[in-house]
Design an enzyme around this catalytic site. Structure first.
Site, mmCIF file in Angstrom:
data_model
loop_
_atom_site.group_PDB
_atom_site.id
_atom_site.type_symbol
_atom_site.label_atom_id
_atom_site.label_comp_id
_atom_site.label_asym_id
_atom_site.label_seq_id
_atom_site.Cartn_x
_atom_site.Cartn_y
_atom_site.Cartn_z
ATOM 1 N N CYS A 111 -45.684 0.511 -23.466
ATOM 2 C CA CYS A 111 -44.723 -0.176 -22.585
ATOM 3 C C CYS A 111 -43.482 -0.692 -23.323
ATOM 4 C CB CYS A 111 -45.396 -1.297 -21.808
ATOM 5 S SG CYS A 111 -46.201 -2.553 -22.821
ATOM 6 N N ASP A 345 -40.204 -2.369 -14.483
ATOM 7 C CA ASP A 345 -41.547 -2.378 -15.031
ATOM 8 C C ASP A 345 -41.954 -0.958 -15.454
ATOM 9 O OD1 ASP A 345 -44.207 -2.759 -15.608
ATOM 10 O OD2 ASP A 345 -44.682 -3.833 -13.753
ATOM 11 N N HIS A 347 -44.953 -0.112 -16.379
ATOM 12 C CA HIS A 347 -46.398 0.053 -16.192
ATOM 13 C C HIS A 347 -46.730 0.810 -14.915
ATOM 14 C CE1 HIS A 347 -45.847 -3.507 -18.780
ATOM 15 N NE2 HIS A 347 -46.926 -3.040 -19.409
#
Length: 441
Positions: A111, A345, A347
């Site tokens: 990430c 994000d 993820h």
């Protein structure tokens, strides 16, 4: 025979984990994000206020936007188009195997590398296209609601697992191709913009040949003791990005460099030296620079006194975002509203896209919906990024930043210690000392 059986078990295990990660990291976009119409929204130096739908109507002085020269009376659609136009880089699966490992996905560990890629991508977008650029097809990106996204996730998990068992890869049909997109434009400038848009994204492709792709970043991280599957911190990623840009051989990338601050200190002479390194009798142009400043905004938790500092940074036209997040999860911070940070994000596990194909699909590289997070949840360790087009731009940025955030002397044992504030600037909270009477961490 036994070894072959073991290999098959390992392969099946890897495919199952990949399919599981695909489901696990596909839930992150299912919730809606709400914005207040009573507070301004700052996105990488641009200010939007949703109260005013009339583009010609100026905002009042009390609107809360701190960068008056860059206030724009924008409606919700303008903000969405601006946000979606930023490059979104997420977990991917089924990409070419990373050298020295059996990994074909970065789910669960990549990430921070992805958020670092997003920051660098924004710097390159500024370099080639400028801050005013937006992707013409941005508002065509589907913004799924919670119900349909949940259904989509389950279907994707099932299809992915079935495909992994049969050794097949799920294929997606591109819906926005280069030919279709360029066909919409009659203006040479717009065609050029779309070509650079695709080119920038291709540099972050998940293949060993992409200069800023995951494979190359992992290779450069080995000198820092990192390997595929490790967790990378924001400071380490800053140095990896610097090395990646230094080593990039593409002709279009020779006009940009990266400077990483030392102990939160940016030495002007060092930055200018890097920008001027290419100036010869044949090339009189100075380089653009992306300045990366790894900082720690507190001890175990982020000190809330730094809230106004972070807001001020994200309000600057020179800012290209922050590699940050919350503990154990990295996010790319690009703006704020009130005391909440706006972020993208990484993820979310998406399928590998072969960017070497001329008409590769663009949709999965643009985030359909922004997310918000309370500043209090922010991890104190982060890296701040700035972009300056040339030496003069850097000097203007230095003046503006030191105006907001006064400098202080470097350590007494630093041979470059100099009381002239034009010599260096340090990213510190504007009034940290007056608030706490203590030394900034």
């Amino acid at each position: 025979m036994e070894a072959t059986g073991t290999d098959e078990v390992d392969k099946l295990k890897t495919k199952f984990i990949s399919a599981w990660n695909n489901m696990k990291y596909s839930w992150v976009l299912k919730t809606k994000t709400y914005f207040s119409r009573n507070s301004p929204v700052l996105l990488l130096g641009k200010c939007y206020h949703f109260k005013y739908e009339d583009e010609d109507k100026m905002l009042p002085a009390t609107s809360g936007c701190t960068i008056e020269d860059h206030v724009i009376a924008g409606n919700v659609e303008e903000f969405r188009k601006d946000f979606i136009s930023r490059i979104w880089l997420t977990y991917r699966e089924e990409f070419p195997q990373i050298e020295g490992s059996a990994l074909t996905t970065d789910c669960g560990w990549g990430c921070t590398l992805r958020t670092g890629q997003m920051l660098l991508a924004q710097g390159l977008i500024l370099h080639f296209l400028g801050r005013a650029w937006t992707w013409p097809d941005a508002l065509n990106i589907e913004n799924s609601d919670s119900e349909s996204w949940t259904s989509h996730t389950v279907k994707k998990f099932t299809a992915s697992f079935e495909a992994s068992l049969s050794g097949e890869r799920e294929l997606k049909t591109p819906t926005i191709s280069l030919k279709e997109t360029i066909g919409k434009y009659s203006d040479d400038h717009e065609i050029r913009n779309e070509i650079y848009h695709r080119k920038v994204i291709s540099w972050f492709g998940d293949s060993p040949l992409a200069p800023f792709g995951l494979h190359q970043l992992i290779e450069y991280g080995k000198k820092s003791g990192k390997k595929a599957g490790d967790w990378y911190g924001p400071a380490v990623v800053a140095h990896i990005l610097r090395k990646a840009v230094e080593e990039a051989r593409h002709p279009d990338l020779q006009g940009i460099t990266i400077y990483v601050a030392q102990d939160c200190t940016v030495y002007n002479s060092d930055v200018i030296d890097k920008q001027s390194a290419s100036m010869t009798s044949d090339n009189a142009d100075d380089k653009a620079v992306i300045i990366l400043v790894p900082v720690r905004l507190g001890g175990e938790r982020t000190n809330t006194d730094y809230l106004e500092f972070v807001k001020g940074i994200l309000s600057l036209e020179y800012c290209v975002g922050i590699i940050g997040g919350k503990p154990k999860q990295s996010y790319y911070f690009a703006g704020f509203q009130d005391d909440s940070l706006i972020y993208m994000d990484p993820h979310y596990c998406q399928s590998f896209v072969d960017v070497s194909i001329k008409d590769f699909p663009l949709e999965t590289f643009h985030c359909p919906s922004p997310k918000k997070m309370s500043f209090r949840k922010m991890d104190p360790s982060c890296t701040i990024g700035f972009y300056c087009r040339n030496v003069q731009d850097f000097k203007r940025a230095s003046e503006e930043i030191t105006k907001f955030y006064p400098v202080k002397s470097p350590r007494n044992n630093d041979h470059r210690n100099n009381e002239d504030p034009s010599y260096y600037w340090i990213v510190v909270l504007k009034y940290h000392h007056s608030l706490t009477g203590t030394k900034a961490p």
